[in-house]
Write a protein that holds these residues in place. Structure first.
Motif, PDB file in Angstrom:
ATOM      1  N   GLU A 142       6.094  18.576  12.548  1.00  0.00           N
ATOM      2  CA  GLU A 142       5.000  18.130  13.412  1.00  0.00           C
ATOM      3  C   GLU A 142       3.903  17.464  12.592  1.00  0.00           C
ATOM      4  OE1 GLU A 142       2.771  18.210  17.237  1.00  0.00           O
ATOM      5  OE2 GLU A 142       4.844  18.121  16.588  1.00  0.00           O
ATOM      6  N   VAL A 143       3.584  18.067  11.452  1.00  0.00           N
ATOM      7  CA  VAL A 143       2.528  17.539  10.589  1.00  0.00           C
ATOM      8  C   VAL A 143       2.951  16.210   9.959  1.00  0.00           C
ATOM      9  CG1 VAL A 143       1.190  17.991   8.510  1.00  0.00           C
ATOM     10  CG2 VAL A 143       1.591  19.833  10.135  1.00  0.00           C
ATOM     11  N   LEU A 144       4.190  16.139   9.514  1.00  0.00           N
ATOM     12  CA  LEU A 144       4.671  14.888   8.919  1.00  0.00           C
ATOM     13  C   LEU A 144       4.651  13.759   9.942  1.00  0.00           C
ATOM     14  CD1 LEU A 144       7.711  16.124   6.789  1.00  0.00           C
ATOM     15  CD2 LEU A 144       5.319  15.876   6.111  1.00  0.00           C
ATOM     16  N   TRP A 145       5.059  14.056  11.152  1.00  0.00           N
ATOM     17  CA  TRP A 145       5.069  13.050  12.220  1.00  0.00           C
ATOM     18  C   TRP A 145       3.662  12.542  12.492  1.00  0.00           C
ATOM     19  CZ3 TRP A 145       3.466  13.449  17.580  1.00  0.00           C
ATOM     20  CH2 TRP A 145       3.914  12.392  18.395  1.00  0.00           C
ATOM     21  N   ARG A 146       2.704  13.449  12.613  1.00  0.00           N
ATOM     22  CA  ARG A 146       1.331  13.046  12.904  1.00  0.00           C
ATOM     23  C   ARG A 146       0.697  12.291  11.735  1.00  0.00           C
ATOM     24  NH1 ARG A 146      -1.049  15.950  17.589  1.00  0.00           N
ATOM     25  NH2 ARG A 146       0.695  17.082  18.519  1.00  0.00           N
ATOM     26  N   SER A 147       1.196  12.513  10.535  1.00  0.00           N
ATOM     27  CA  SER A 147       0.618  11.819   9.384  1.00  0.00           C
ATOM     28  C   SER A 147       0.791  10.310   9.481  1.00  0.00           C
ATOM     29  CB  SER A 147       1.239  12.333   8.084  1.00  0.00           C
ATOM     30  OG  SER A 147       2.561  11.837   7.899  1.00  0.00           O
TER      31      SER A 147
ATOM     32  N   ARG B 205      -4.542  18.884  11.596  1.00  0.00           N
ATOM     33  CA  ARG B 205      -3.434  18.523  12.486  1.00  0.00           C
ATOM     34  C   ARG B 205      -3.881  18.307  13.920  1.00  0.00           C
ATOM     35  NH1 ARG B 205       0.012  23.529  13.704  1.00  0.00           N
ATOM     36  NH2 ARG B 205      -1.953  23.890  14.810  1.00  0.00           N
ATOM     37  N   ASP B 206      -4.723  19.206  14.434  1.00  0.00           N
ATOM     38  CA  ASP B 206      -5.081  19.159  15.855  1.00  0.00           C
ATOM     39  C   ASP B 206      -6.024  18.013  16.199  1.00  0.00           C
ATOM     40  OD1 ASP B 206      -3.499  21.365  15.998  1.00  0.00           O
ATOM     41  OD2 ASP B 206      -5.113  22.799  16.329  1.00  0.00           O
ATOM     42  N   GLU B 207      -6.561  17.337  15.189  1.00  0.00           N
ATOM     43  CA  GLU B 207      -7.433  16.193  15.442  1.00  0.00           C
ATOM     44  C   GLU B 207      -6.643  14.889  15.591  1.00  0.00           C
ATOM     45  OE1 GLU B 207     -10.204  16.088  12.258  1.00  0.00           O
ATOM     46  OE2 GLU B 207     -11.208  17.967  12.829  1.00  0.00           O
ATOM     47  N   VAL B 208      -5.350  14.943  15.295  1.00  0.00           N
ATOM     48  CA  VAL B 208      -4.504  13.751  15.358  1.00  0.00           C
ATOM     49  C   VAL B 208      -3.750  13.751  16.687  1.00  0.00           C
ATOM     50  CG1 VAL B 208      -2.706  12.425  14.205  1.00  0.00           C
ATOM     51  CG2 VAL B 208      -4.223  13.917  12.863  1.00  0.00           C
ATOM     52  N   LEU B 209      -3.825  12.659  17.426  1.00  0.00           N
ATOM     53  CA  LEU B 209      -3.190  12.557  18.743  1.00  0.00           C
ATOM     54  C   LEU B 209      -3.524  13.777  19.606  1.00  0.00           C
ATOM     55  CD1 LEU B 209       0.340  11.178  17.755  1.00  0.00           C
ATOM     56  CD2 LEU B 209      -1.455   9.961  18.999  1.00  0.00           C
ATOM     57  N   PRO B 210      -4.800  14.013  19.878  1.00  0.00           N
ATOM     58  CA  PRO B 210      -5.196  15.233  20.594  1.00  0.00           C
ATOM     59  C   PRO B 210      -4.633  15.343  22.010  1.00  0.00           C
ATOM     60  CG  PRO B 210      -7.039  13.706  20.399  1.00  0.00           C
ATOM     61  CD  PRO B 210      -5.963  13.178  19.517  1.00  0.00           C
TER      62      PRO B 210
ATOM     63  N   ARG C 193       0.840  -1.201   0.000  1.00  0.00           N
ATOM     64  CA  ARG C 193       0.000   0.000   0.000  1.00  0.00           C
ATOM     65  C   ARG C 193       0.875   1.251   0.000  1.00  0.00           C
ATOM     66  NH1 ARG C 193      -5.185   0.375   0.777  1.00  0.00           N
ATOM     67  NH2 ARG C 193      -5.020   2.334   1.923  1.00  0.00           N
ATOM     68  N   VAL C 194       0.466   2.225  -0.824  1.00  0.00           N
ATOM     69  CA  VAL C 194       1.202   3.477  -0.965  1.00  0.00           C
ATOM     70  C   VAL C 194       0.318   4.638  -0.530  1.00  0.00           C
ATOM     71  CG1 VAL C 194       2.329   5.064  -2.574  1.00  0.00           C
ATOM     72  CG2 VAL C 194       2.608   2.575  -2.860  1.00  0.00           C
ATOM     73  N   SER C 195       0.816   5.421   0.405  1.00  0.00           N
ATOM     74  CA  SER C 195       0.110   6.628   0.864  1.00  0.00           C
ATOM     75  C   SER C 195       0.901   7.852   0.428  1.00  0.00           C
ATOM     76  CB  SER C 195      -0.021   6.651   2.391  1.00  0.00           C
ATOM     77  OG  SER C 195      -0.770   5.554   2.861  1.00  0.00           O
ATOM     78  N   VAL C 196       0.185   8.863  -0.067  1.00  0.00           N
ATOM     79  CA  VAL C 196       0.798  10.154  -0.381  1.00  0.00           C
ATOM     80  C   VAL C 196       0.264  11.176   0.609  1.00  0.00           C
ATOM     81  CG1 VAL C 196       1.045  12.007  -2.064  1.00  0.00           C
ATOM     82  CG2 VAL C 196       1.115   9.623  -2.821  1.00  0.00           C
ATOM     83  N   VAL C 197       1.175  11.929   1.222  1.00  0.00           N
ATOM     84  CA  VAL C 197       0.813  12.929   2.223  1.00  0.00           C
ATOM     85  C   VAL C 197       1.272  14.307   1.748  1.00  0.00           C
ATOM     86  CG1 VAL C 197       1.215  13.754   4.574  1.00  0.00           C
ATOM     87  CG2 VAL C 197       0.930  11.301   4.133  1.00  0.00           C
ATOM     88  N   LEU C 198       0.348  15.264   1.755  1.00  0.00           N
ATOM     89  CA  LEU C 198       0.668  16.654   1.463  1.00  0.00           C
ATOM     90  C   LEU C 198       0.511  17.464   2.746  1.00  0.00           C
ATOM     91  CD1 LEU C 198       0.027  15.508  -1.419  1.00  0.00           C
ATOM     92  CD2 LEU C 198      -0.864  17.786  -1.975  1.00  0.00           C
ATOM     93  N   PRO C 199       1.616  17.910   3.369  1.00  0.00           N
ATOM     94  CA  PRO C 199       1.486  18.831   4.496  1.00  0.00           C
ATOM     95  C   PRO C 199       1.137  20.205   3.943  1.00  0.00           C
ATOM     96  CG  PRO C 199       3.798  18.500   3.962  1.00  0.00           C
ATOM     97  CD  PRO C 199       3.017  17.588   3.042  1.00  0.00           C
ATOM     98  N   ALA C 200       0.149  20.864   4.518  1.00  0.00           N
ATOM     99  CA  ALA C 200      -0.328  22.105   3.904  1.00  0.00           C
ATOM    100  C   ALA C 200      -0.636  23.170   4.944  1.00  0.00           C
ATOM    101  CB  ALA C 200      -1.574  21.830   3.058  1.00  0.00           C
ATOM    102  N   LEU C 201      -0.222  24.385   4.650  1.00  0.00           N
ATOM    103  CA  LEU C 201      -0.570  25.555   5.448  1.00  0.00           C
ATOM    104  C   LEU C 201      -0.785  26.714   4.488  1.00  0.00           C
ATOM    105  CD1 LEU C 201      -0.939  26.993   8.163  1.00  0.00           C
ATOM    106  CD2 LEU C 201       1.527  27.462   8.153  1.00  0.00           C
TER     107      LEU C 201
END
Length: 313
Positions: free
Chosen positions: A108-113, A93-98, A32-40
């Motif tokens: 921080e965003v990459l880690w939570r992804s 971001r704030d919904e992950v590991l609240p 399985r391949v996941s693509v993550v876009l960190p965005a601000l």
């Protein structure tokens, strides 16, 4: 050491043509391949990137990407709305590991992804790219699917600054490349050590600490070297990268965070002053402004209880 780098360049530096898409798809099998876009605040570009990936890499004919996630870092514009409309799953971001208060910063965003994706291979792509090509994904995912000895792949490319080719990587050339050549010469062959487009096996990423800010790319590269060795690292030429450039003051803050990340890895004793004073012209002349340098790092995700529970379930 130079001979080792030259051997690595011959063995682990590739072009897109080295792995046609057909070969990559044939090698994918059950991975399985996941693509993550960190965005601000990337409403101007994130939708086009998502649309290209959906259209070219997530179709029935080309089922390379299984999951596309935009992890929003608190945008105040329409980033989340645009990304969702283009077909991405958007996670705040704030919904992950609240239970862990979020720190500002890309790392921080990459880690939570890691917590909200399911891929065996995770591909990170910056959300400010213009004229985006699916080659950015296929190029860096390909080696991980076709070569079991490779664990971490970075994209390499030309980075123009306006009309000047090769002038876009200012922090790379002034800070990161000298640091790597002096202290981690095995990594001297990486063309774009700070580039935001790279892919890795989850089994590696979950064992690495993540600097929360701008130092994340250098930190992951250095720690990957020490964790799996140089021969498990690779790079692929994907052409030209066009994106939004930051001003000189922002680059100074980025450089300070990168230097601090390197210094932390060189010595766990005395650390450099975690602040940076810059000067901006005001009504009364040059005025000093002092900024905190990112000093926090997240532990390897494999040490987080919620993550271990989720992976077992």
């Amino acid at each position: 050491m130079l001979e080792e780098v030259e051997r690595w360049l011959d063995r682990r530096s590739w072009s897109l043509a080295d792995r046609p898409l057909e070969r990559i798809l044939a090698a994918k099998r059950g991975t399985r391949v996941s693509v993550v876009l960190p965005a601000l605040n990337e409403e101007a570009t994130v939708g086009d990137i998502v649309a290209v990936i959906r259209r070219e890499l997530m179709s029935e004919a080309v089922p390379l990407v299984d999951e596309l996630v935009v992890l929003d870092s608190g945008s105040t514009d329409r980033t989340a709305e645009v990304a969702a409309a283009a077909g991405a799953r958007v996670v705040a971001r704030d919904e992950v590991l609240p239970r862990i208060p979020a720190a500002p910063g890309k790392g921080e965003v990459l880690w939570r992804s890691l917590m909200v994706t399911s891929g065996d291979v995770i591909c990170f792509v910056d959300a400010d790219l213009r004229d985006f090509s699916a080659d950015f994904v296929t190029g860096i995912v390909g080696p991980l699917l076709t070569d079991p000895e490779v664990d971490f792949v970075k994209a390499m490319y030309d980075r123009p600054l306006g009309d000047a080719p090769g002038q876009g990587g200012r922090v790379t050339e002034l800070v990161a490349r000298p640091l790597l050549n002096l202290h981690w010469p095995q990594l001297a062959g990486f063309v774009q050590p700070l580039g935001g487009e790279y892919a890795a096996r989850r089994s590696l990423l979950e064992r690495l600490p993540f600097p929360v800010g701008y130092g994340v790319e250098l930190g992951l590269l250095v720690d990957a070297l020490h964790t799996v060795g140089l021969d498990a690292l690779a790079q692929v030429d994907v052409g030209v990268r066009k994106h939004r450039h930051q001003d000189g003051l922002a680059l100074g803050r980025m450089a300070a965070a990168i230097y601090r990340t390197a210094q932390l890895r060189l010595s766990r004793g005395h650390l450099v002053r975690p602040r940076l004073t810059q000067f901006e012209r005001g009504e009364a002349g040059f005025e000093p402004r002092t900024y905190a340098v990112d000093t926090e790092e997240r532990p390897p995700m494999a040490e987080i209880e919620e993550y271990r529970t989720r992976r077992v379930a």
